[in-house]
Every structure is written in C-alpha cells, then in structure tokens.
Design an enzyme around this catalytic site. Sequence first.
Site, short mmCIF file in Angstrom:
data_model
loop_
_atom_site.label_atom_id
_atom_site.label_comp_id
_atom_site.label_asym_id
_atom_site.label_seq_id
_atom_site.Cartn_x
_atom_site.Cartn_y
_atom_site.Cartn_z
N GLU A 165 -63.88 -17.11 20.51
CA GLU A 165 -64.16 -17.99 21.09
C GLU A 165 -63.92 -18.77 20.86
O GLU A 165 -63.53 -20.27 20.69
CB GLU A 165 -65.43 -17.96 19.05
N GLU A 322 -69.38 -9.70 16.98
CA GLU A 322 -69.54 -9.43 15.55
C GLU A 322 -70.40 -9.99 15.34
O GLU A 322 -71.48 -11.09 14.98
CB GLU A 322 -68.38 -11.27 15.44
C1 GAL Z 1 -65.75 -15.75 13.93
C2 GAL Z 1 -64.57 -15.19 13.98
C3 GAL Z 1 -63.62 -14.02 13.77
C4 GAL Z 1 -64.10 -14.57 11.82
C5 GAL Z 1 -65.59 -14.06 11.60
C6 GAL Z 1 -65.75 -14.90 10.07
O1 GAL Z 1 -65.82 -17.10 13.83
O2 GAL Z 1 -64.91 -15.24 15.13
O3 GAL Z 1 -62.28 -14.08 14.02
O4 GAL Z 1 -63.23 -15.17 11.59
O5 GAL Z 1 -66.04 -15.58 12.99
O6 GAL Z 1 -67.12 -14.85 9.69
#
Ligand code: GAL
Length: 676
Positions: A165, A322
Amino acid sequence: MTDVLQGTATCTAPAAWPQRPAGLCYGGDYNPEQWPRGEWAEDIALMKAAGINLVSIGIFSWVLLEPREGEYDFEWLDHLFDLLVEAGISVDLGTPTAAPPAWFWKKYPQALPVTREGVRLGFGSRGMASPSSPEYLRAATAITGQLARRYGSHPALVLWHVHNEYGAPVSESYDENSVLAFREWLQARYVTLEALNDAWGTLFWGQKYGEWDEIDAPRATASVGNQSQALDFRRFTSDAMLRCFKAERDVIHQYSPGVPVTTNFMATNCLSPDYWAWSREVDVVSNDHYLVAQRNDNHILLSMDADLTRSLARNKPWMLMEHSTGAVNWQGRNIAKRPGELARNSLAHVARGADAVLFFQFRASRYGAEKFHSAMLPHAGTGTRIWREVLELGAGLERLAPVKGSTVHSRVAILWDVESFWAQDLEWRPSSDLDHRERIEAFYSALWNQQVAVDFAHPGDDLSGYSLVLAPALYLVGDEAAASLRDYVSGGGHLVVSYFSGIVNAHDTVAKGASPGGLREVLGLEIHEFLPLRAGEAVQLSAGGTGTVWSEEIHPGSAVVVSRYVGGPAAGGPAITRNAFGEGVAWYVSTKLDGGDLAALLLEVIRGAGLATPSSPHEGLEVSIRSTATEQFTFLINHSGRAVHHEAEGFELMTGETVTGQLQVPAGAVRVIQSR
Ligand code: GAL
C-alpha cells in the site's frame, strides 16, 4: 546495486496473471514468522481444508531476511516455501520494503519521513520511508534483488507483491532529499523558472522565485500557502513512490522472468497515488478493500471500489488482495460482519471482475497493532462461525471457477480524476460543504440502486464507447480533459456535470472568463457568481425536488433550462440545464440533489441516452453480469433480509441447480447463473 537498477530488462514478457491456480485464487496474507515453526504445518493443513491456493508471504519480514546490512538469512523462508510447495499452495512473495529494519533507521535516519509541520517520524511502526531517499532506494532494491535471485524461479512462486500500500499511512515527506528531488521534478516539468512562476501564480503575495534552490516543499505556512505548489507536490510524491515501485519491479523482472509483479492499491482512497498512471506499470492490478463498517450502505461503496479497480485494470481480471473476514481494528467503531456478509462481500468483488479473493490475514496476530483484527482463522480457532464461513467460501469459489477470465461491460462511466480531488481538497474553497467524494458516492449509489453497470474513467480517456458519462465532481479540468469531453459530446455522447466542476486548470488556476472554464461551451452556459447555501438550507426547484449546499447564478447560452430555483439566493434562475451540443447532449446540475430527486433525474438522463434500466429492481438485490464471447454469469447478491425472486434460465453455480423461469435468492444469499 546500481548494476541491478540499470540492468537491461529481460526479454521474457511477464505474464498478466499468475500461472496457477487454475481456477479463482483464494487465500490471504500469511505471517507465520509471528508464531512457532511447529505450528506452521497445522496452518497449512487448515489452508488445504479451506481450499486456499494462494498466500502472500514475507510482506513485513525484512529484518528476518536481512538481520544486519548485507547479511542475509533465508533459511526460514526456504522452509516455508518447502511446506507450501509440498501442499500445492502457490506463493505471492512480498518484498518487505514497507518495513525497513531498526538497523536501517539507525544508520540512515535521514530516510525517515518528515511531516508538513516538520516532525521527523520515528521507527516502531511501518509505512513509507522518504520515497526520495537514495539510501532507502538502494536498500530496498538490494533486498528485492536478493529475493528475486533466490526465489525468482521457485516452483511455488506465481506472483510478486512489491511493498505494501504505497502511500499509506504517510505519502508526502518533507525531508531534505524530497525537497531536492522535488526541485529536479519541477525542472523537468517546467524547464524554466519563468514557466514555473507563471504556472504557480507566484506574483500573488509576492512569492516569485529567482533561483531553483529557493523552492521548498509546501510546508506549513502562516496562512494558506501556494495551492499550485501543493498540488504539484502531490503529483511529485505519486511519481516518487512510483519510481520506488519501478526500481523493485525491474529488479524482479530481471531475475524472475515471466512472473507477474503487482503492488496492492487502495482504489478509492483519495490520498492514494495516481493509480491511472500506476496501473500502466503493474503486470496485474490488485486492490485492498475494507468496509466503512458502520455505514449501512457499505456494500454499495464496496461495489464502487470494485468497479473502480476493474476500470484501473482496463477491464482485465484483477485481484482482491486484501479484505477482512470480520471487523478491522483501525476504525472508530469496528463493527463486525454478520453471518453471510463475508461471502456477499467477497463475491461482490468477483461479480465485478475479481478473479482472486484474498484476505488480510490467514491467522490472527496475537500481538502488535493488529491483535484485534479479524482473520480467516480467528484467535478462537476452527470452532468459529468465521472459520465455517471461510470453508464455505472456499467451496463456493471452486464452483465459480468457470467465471475466471470473463469480463463486465458497461455503457455508463463516472469520471474519476484523483488530481482533481487533490486540488479540490486544498484550503480556502468557497464552501466547506463541497465534497467530491460525497457527490461521486451519491451518483454511484443512484445507479447501483437501479442496478446499472458502471465503469470509472479518466476524463482524458477516449470515452466514445460509453452512452453516458457522469462528472459528479470534476473541479480541475485541464485542456486535454476539456477537449476530450467536448469530443465525446459532439460525437453523440450524453454527459452530466454536477456543480463546482471545470473551475480550474491543471495548475489550480481559475480558467479565464466565466466558469465553468473548459466546460462552458459544451454545457452552453456561464456562471457569474457562486451562491453557496447555509448549513441546513434547502431550496425548492421548479421541476420538483430540493437542492442543498450549493446554488449559483447561471446565464444560459445555448442551454435550455430544465428546472429553476424557486427560492434561495438564486431564486428565479436556472438550476438544471440541458444543452444539445453536436450530436450529443450535456446536462448541468448546479445544486446538490439527493435520494429520490437525484435518482429521478438520472433515470431521465439514462433513458434519454437510450439505455434500458430494469423496470423494478428489487431493493437490496445486487445484480452484476460477467460474460465471455459465449457465456454469461449473472451474479445475484441479496443484501436484504427477505428472499427475492428473479427471472432466470441457466445453471446455478452455487447450488448446482438448473433454473428455468424463477429463481429464489434467499435472504442474504448469493446465486450465480451460468447461461449461454
Ligand atoms: C491494510 C494493510 C494490511 C493490514 C490491513 C488491516 O491496509 O495492507 O497490512 O494492516 O490493512 O486492515
């Protein structure tokens, strides 16, 4: 590492999609370095049980891989690769460059990011180093090169996941190296100081520069600073981070030919880099999405994010890198997902073009900042509802394998230009109620409620493939965008522009003459004065409905008035207009319409553009179609609390039933009909 940075690229073109698995990808981030090795085999057995076929590993493990500068230890990762390859689970290998180790910061503290207020941030979390730090770039490409050499042709490896990110949580850095790099970037963009002074309007408040080295980053100032400078600093930052990404990507391409490289986007986050530019540089687009959990319409915002991601991918398959199985840990109120929501969320992304469903993360972390974050395998283990839903989703995704590679087609586009959002968010705008994000969500939601398929597009794109283009918030319209929108409408397109659009050019300078600058001609009107409304003020419109937030004094030229202000500061004047321009039509909406008023206007516009809408969409039933040359997949996602019936013919993939006529979609369920 200079040789690596400048090394010639390999001749083998990277694949645009991981070679494996054969069907849809399913899995998540996997950080087993946080628990004893003895437990890894159990993790992997559980992954197999859930149908997991892809995991992202190593994302934050720099210090384990390079415990001291230039000293490497890959033993644990070799072992993890062995276990995964044995289990037939493919690997998305992270480069750990979002979390440089303590030794790095001790030796190179100048690489720490500095805030606009001049605070140098400390070690102890994760996120970006200064993207302009030469020490960071050197160290990041060095560890990436080591990983690429060692694992580049490993049989388990199918994808590279660079960094994490970019831009979160810090994007802009005001450190010394950033200032030097910003000056270079400006010299390349403007060539002469005269051109820069002109573009930035530095005669205002006596800011004219006589030497390049007088230029600084747009730090916190006594009053409002130069907005053109602040906008350029955002552009520069996006480019500086992209340079870091490309440096890692190029090293990987050199040592890991044919394996695609991605980095996880945060598509609708307006503080993100300019993803239209970034999406040209990744081999495959991937995205992270988290619900704004406490909003009741969060499923609509999810669809918006997915539609934007697909558009960034130019309609090629993309990866949901994710999302969460339940609550996250970083919102004010971390509302948990309710039964069935996990599958609805995941499959809504698939319905809009994702061929991969991955979560943050496989197993919950017991310590650290994310110990209260949900996971596929929660702290409470396999006896949980979440784990059962994870198993069900895995089985469902296997049944959905035939959708892989199919695409979504849309005749409607919403314009999305992050530069315009950056510019609008600068200080001292005519009303603090002007909110580009809110308008885009409102227009998108109105279309979602009608189940109209929507793409997002950049205003400079060739828009001729769309019957209807919406510009709910396009404050900044450069020459190229203005020409593109004129060509689009004159060629027969239908365009809807909402207020506070076309106000400034690419430098945040008011376009010459009356607003809306480059859109005056196509809209066939002039705006002589902005007339923002007071908090809570509502004005009646002659054709029905009310406007809030904004009104203005409009002088139509060729435009026809569709509705007038009945009251308020613009009483008697035009509120909504329509202009026949060339072969097409351009609408202008000068106030904030909501709910039924906005829906009614958009329905009229949609029909005027010759597009069909479902006669009576079921409330809460999301319908999205993916297709190939020969097949169609109709996703029906029931977000409501009651069963609905849908006309359908074909084979239902989730239940394996043949459907003729009516299909019942139970409350909260998902059905996918395959038909020819
Ligand atoms: C994302 C990040 C992950 C984790 C996740 C938690 O933004 O890429 O590593 O932190 O949030 O929601």
